[in-house]
Write a protein that holds these residues in place. Structure first.
Motif, PDB file in Angstrom:
ATOM      1  N   LYS A  59       0.817   0.370  14.296  1.00 57.03           N
ATOM      2  CA  LYS A  59       0.598   1.392  13.589  1.00 57.03           C
ATOM      3  C   LYS A  59       0.327   1.177  11.962  1.00 57.03           C
ATOM      4  O   LYS A  59      -0.694   1.835  11.399  1.00 57.03           O
ATOM      5  CB  LYS A  59       1.729   2.382  13.339  1.00 57.03           C
ATOM      6  CG  LYS A  59       1.900   3.153  14.849  1.00 57.03           C
ATOM      7  CD  LYS A  59       3.339   4.126  14.733  1.00 57.03           C
ATOM      8  CE  LYS A  59       4.013   4.367  16.255  1.00 57.03           C
ATOM      9  NZ  LYS A  59       5.138   5.025  16.003  1.00 57.03           N
ATOM     10  N   GLU A  60       0.880   0.141  11.362  1.00 58.32           N
ATOM     11  CA  GLU A  60       0.667  -0.374   9.948  1.00 58.32           C
ATOM     12  C   GLU A  60      -0.597  -0.715   9.846  1.00 58.32           C
ATOM     13  O   GLU A  60      -1.323  -0.429   8.767  1.00 58.32           O
ATOM     14  CB  GLU A  60       1.752  -1.252   9.479  1.00 58.32           C
ATOM     15  CG  GLU A  60       3.177  -0.495   9.318  1.00 58.32           C
ATOM     16  CD  GLU A  60       4.322  -1.529   9.056  1.00 58.32           C
ATOM     17  OE1 GLU A  60       3.924  -2.572   8.477  1.00 58.32           O
ATOM     18  OE2 GLU A  60       5.279  -1.321   9.089  1.00 58.32           O
ATOM     19  N   LYS A  61      -1.016  -1.448  10.751  1.00 53.01           N
ATOM     20  CA  LYS A  61      -2.483  -2.333  10.752  1.00 53.01           C
ATOM     21  C   LYS A  61      -3.482  -0.989  10.936  1.00 53.01           C
ATOM     22  O   LYS A  61      -4.671  -1.262  10.257  1.00 53.01           O
ATOM     23  CB  LYS A  61      -2.606  -3.318  11.808  1.00 53.01           C
ATOM     24  CG  LYS A  61      -1.850  -4.509  11.374  1.00 53.01           C
ATOM     25  CD  LYS A  61      -2.153  -5.938  12.125  1.00 53.01           C
ATOM     26  CE  LYS A  61      -1.668  -6.966  11.311  1.00 53.01           C
ATOM     27  NZ  LYS A  61      -1.607  -7.968  12.368  1.00 53.01           N
ATOM     28  N   VAL A 112      -6.287  -7.084   9.149  1.00 53.79           N
ATOM     29  CA  VAL A 112      -6.596  -5.774   9.068  1.00 53.79           C
ATOM     30  C   VAL A 112      -7.941  -5.427   9.192  1.00 53.79           C
ATOM     31  O   VAL A 112      -8.521  -4.801  10.039  1.00 53.79           O
ATOM     32  CB  VAL A 112      -6.114  -4.924   7.779  1.00 53.79           C
ATOM     33  CG1 VAL A 112      -6.735  -3.652   7.664  1.00 53.79           C
ATOM     34  CG2 VAL A 112      -4.642  -5.023   7.813  1.00 53.79           C
ATOM     35  N   GLU A 113      -8.854  -6.598   8.711  1.00 53.72           N
ATOM     36  CA  GLU A 113     -10.122  -6.500   8.579  1.00 53.72           C
ATOM     37  C   GLU A 113     -10.642  -6.525  10.096  1.00 53.72           C
ATOM     38  O   GLU A 113     -11.787  -6.229  10.515  1.00 53.72           O
ATOM     39  CB  GLU A 113     -11.000  -7.517   7.903  1.00 53.72           C
ATOM     40  CG  GLU A 113     -10.704  -7.317   6.148  1.00 53.72           C
ATOM     41  CD  GLU A 113      -9.320  -7.548   5.668  1.00 53.72           C
ATOM     42  OE1 GLU A 113      -8.731  -8.196   6.425  1.00 53.72           O
ATOM     43  OE2 GLU A 113      -8.859  -7.291   4.671  1.00 53.72           O
ATOM     44  N   LEU A 114     -10.221  -7.671  10.842  1.00 46.93           N
ATOM     45  CA  LEU A 114     -10.605  -7.937  12.170  1.00 46.93           C
ATOM     46  C   LEU A 114     -10.007  -6.719  13.199  1.00 46.93           C
ATOM     47  O   LEU A 114     -10.926  -6.587  14.068  1.00 46.93           O
ATOM     48  CB  LEU A 114      -9.955  -9.222  12.859  1.00 46.93           C
ATOM     49  CG  LEU A 114     -10.555  -9.880  14.014  1.00 46.93           C
ATOM     50  CD1 LEU A 114     -12.026 -10.067  13.947  1.00 46.93           C
ATOM     51  CD2 LEU A 114      -9.649 -11.315  14.202  1.00 46.93           C
ATOM     52  N   VAL A 115      -8.998  -6.300  12.900  1.00 45.15           N
ATOM     53  CA  VAL A 115      -8.658  -5.099  13.775  1.00 45.15           C
ATOM     54  C   VAL A 115      -9.502  -3.953  13.542  1.00 45.15           C
ATOM     55  O   VAL A 115     -10.028  -3.266  14.563  1.00 45.15           O
ATOM     56  CB  VAL A 115      -7.249  -4.438  13.452  1.00 45.15           C
ATOM     57  CG1 VAL A 115      -7.029  -3.238  13.862  1.00 45.15           C
ATOM     58  CG2 VAL A 115      -5.949  -5.546  13.688  1.00 45.15           C
ATOM     59  N   GLN A 116     -10.214  -3.776  12.205  1.00 44.41           N
ATOM     60  CA  GLN A 116     -11.107  -2.780  11.909  1.00 44.41           C
ATOM     61  C   GLN A 116     -12.421  -2.988  12.778  1.00 44.41           C
ATOM     62  O   GLN A 116     -12.781  -2.094  13.474  1.00 44.41           O
ATOM     63  CB  GLN A 116     -11.507  -2.607  10.458  1.00 44.41           C
ATOM     64  CG  GLN A 116     -12.392  -1.575  10.434  1.00 44.41           C
ATOM     65  CD  GLN A 116     -12.945  -1.944   8.800  1.00 44.41           C
ATOM     66  OE1 GLN A 116     -13.319  -2.982   8.432  1.00 44.41           O
ATOM     67  NE2 GLN A 116     -13.288  -0.559   8.357  1.00 44.41           N
ATOM     68  N   GLY A 164      11.277   2.861  17.831  1.00 44.57           N
ATOM     69  CA  GLY A 164      12.043   1.593  17.840  1.00 44.57           C
ATOM     70  C   GLY A 164      11.126   0.363  18.433  1.00 44.57           C
ATOM     71  O   GLY A 164      11.622  -0.836  18.562  1.00 44.57           O
ATOM     72  N   CYS A 165      10.206   0.665  18.613  1.00 44.79           N
ATOM     73  CA  CYS A 165       9.261  -0.565  19.351  1.00 44.79           C
ATOM     74  C   CYS A 165       8.569  -1.196  18.051  1.00 44.79           C
ATOM     75  O   CYS A 165       7.618  -0.617  17.323  1.00 44.79           O
ATOM     76  CB  CYS A 165       7.985   0.086  20.115  1.00 44.79           C
ATOM     77  SG  CYS A 165       6.734  -1.121  20.644  1.00 44.79           S
ATOM     78  N   CYS A 166       8.975  -2.526  17.747  1.00 38.97           N
ATOM     79  CA  CYS A 166       8.575  -3.187  16.537  1.00 38.97           C
ATOM     80  C   CYS A 166       6.916  -3.577  16.656  1.00 38.97           C
ATOM     81  O   CYS A 166       6.285  -3.309  15.930  1.00 38.97           O
ATOM     82  CB  CYS A 166       9.365  -4.399  16.135  1.00 38.97           C
ATOM     83  SG  CYS A 166       9.269  -5.581  17.810  1.00 38.97           S
ATOM     84  N   LEU A 167       6.629  -3.960  17.959  1.00 38.35           N
ATOM     85  CA  LEU A 167       5.156  -3.983  18.178  1.00 38.35           C
ATOM     86  C   LEU A 167       4.068  -2.648  17.824  1.00 38.35           C
ATOM     87  O   LEU A 167       3.277  -2.949  17.156  1.00 38.35           O
ATOM     88  CB  LEU A 167       4.686  -4.361  19.752  1.00 38.35           C
ATOM     89  CG  LEU A 167       5.278  -5.998  19.894  1.00 38.35           C
ATOM     90  CD1 LEU A 167       5.196  -6.164  21.457  1.00 38.35           C
ATOM     91  CD2 LEU A 167       4.626  -6.935  19.001  1.00 38.35           C
ATOM     92  N   MET A 197       0.949  -1.272   0.034  1.00 39.00           N
ATOM     93  CA  MET A 197       0.094  -0.008   0.301  1.00 39.00           C
ATOM     94  C   MET A 197       0.868   1.350   0.090  1.00 39.00           C
ATOM     95  O   MET A 197       1.859   1.052   0.910  1.00 39.00           O
ATOM     96  CB  MET A 197      -0.759  -0.020   1.342  1.00 39.00           C
ATOM     97  CG  MET A 197      -2.278   0.358   0.989  1.00 39.00           C
ATOM     98  SD  MET A 197      -2.869   0.417   2.568  1.00 39.00           S
ATOM     99  CE  MET A 197      -3.295  -1.090   3.203  1.00 39.00           C
ATOM    100  N   ALA A 198       0.505   2.236  -0.819  1.00 42.60           N
ATOM    101  CA  ALA A 198       1.494   3.406  -0.854  1.00 42.60           C
ATOM    102  C   ALA A 198       0.517   4.309  -0.007  1.00 42.60           C
ATOM    103  O   ALA A 198      -0.558   4.779  -0.126  1.00 42.60           O
ATOM    104  CB  ALA A 198       1.359   3.896  -2.288  1.00 42.60           C
ATOM    105  N   ILE A 199       1.388   4.705   1.001  1.00 34.01           N
ATOM    106  CA  ILE A 199       0.433   5.943   2.021  1.00 34.01           C
ATOM    107  C   ILE A 199       1.687   7.065   2.148  1.00 34.01           C
ATOM    108  O   ILE A 199       2.979   6.788   2.489  1.00 34.01           O
ATOM    109  CB  ILE A 199       0.393   5.353   3.375  1.00 34.01           C
ATOM    110  CG1 ILE A 199      -0.702   4.182   3.429  1.00 34.01           C
ATOM    111  CG2 ILE A 199      -0.018   6.256   4.432  1.00 34.01           C
ATOM    112  CD1 ILE A 199      -0.622   3.357   4.601  1.00 34.01           C
TER     113      ILE A 199
END
Length: 142
Positions: free
Chosen positions: A66-68, A129-133, A58-61, A3-5
């Protein structure tokens, strides 16, 4: 998923930013905030639903969430999050946040009508992503 953001950031000593999506083109804009709370002034274009994400560089989680969240905010449908503002708070900029959340980040909270925050249950990094939404939309309805 590729995805381009587009991001726009303004340099500022404060590490607090507000993440909002432009209505015409699906993209995100980081806007520096003057304080740690949302403005009390309202307008017809101001989203009524607000979330706060406590994280740190620096927090990978945190980066994964954030990406999701960015992808979830772009989805349409009955659980659309298009009217939600997401404020990202760097816990290293505030000793109280750092003490409270240093071992818990990422922490996602919804802002209630009185301005207080309610911490939402932790979202698994394995969720799609759909479940996060859907989970965020359900939490905002409560």
């Amino acid at each position: 998923m590729n995805m381009a953001i587009a991001f726009a950031a303004v340099a500022r000593p404060s590490s607090m930013v507000l993440l909002t999506r432009q209505r015409s083109i699906p993209r995100w804009v980081f806007t520096p905030l003057a304080s740690s709370s949302f403005s009390s002034s309202t307008s017809s274009s101001t989203p009524s639903r607000k979330l706060v994400l406590y994280s740190k560089p620096g927090c990978c989680l945190c980066d994964g969430l954030k990406e999701k969240l960015q992808a979830a905010f772009l989805l349409s449908g009955p659980d659309s999050l298009h009217d939600v503002d997401l404020q990202i708070m760097d816990i290293t900029s505030n000793p109280e946040w750092e003490m409270a959340y240093q071992y818990e980040i990422p922490v996602l909270a919804k802002v209630l009508s009185d301005g207080t925050e309610e911490i939402l249950p932790r979202l698994s990094p394995r969720l799609g992503v759909e479940l996060v939404q859907k989970k965020i939309a359900a939490a905002l309805k409560q």
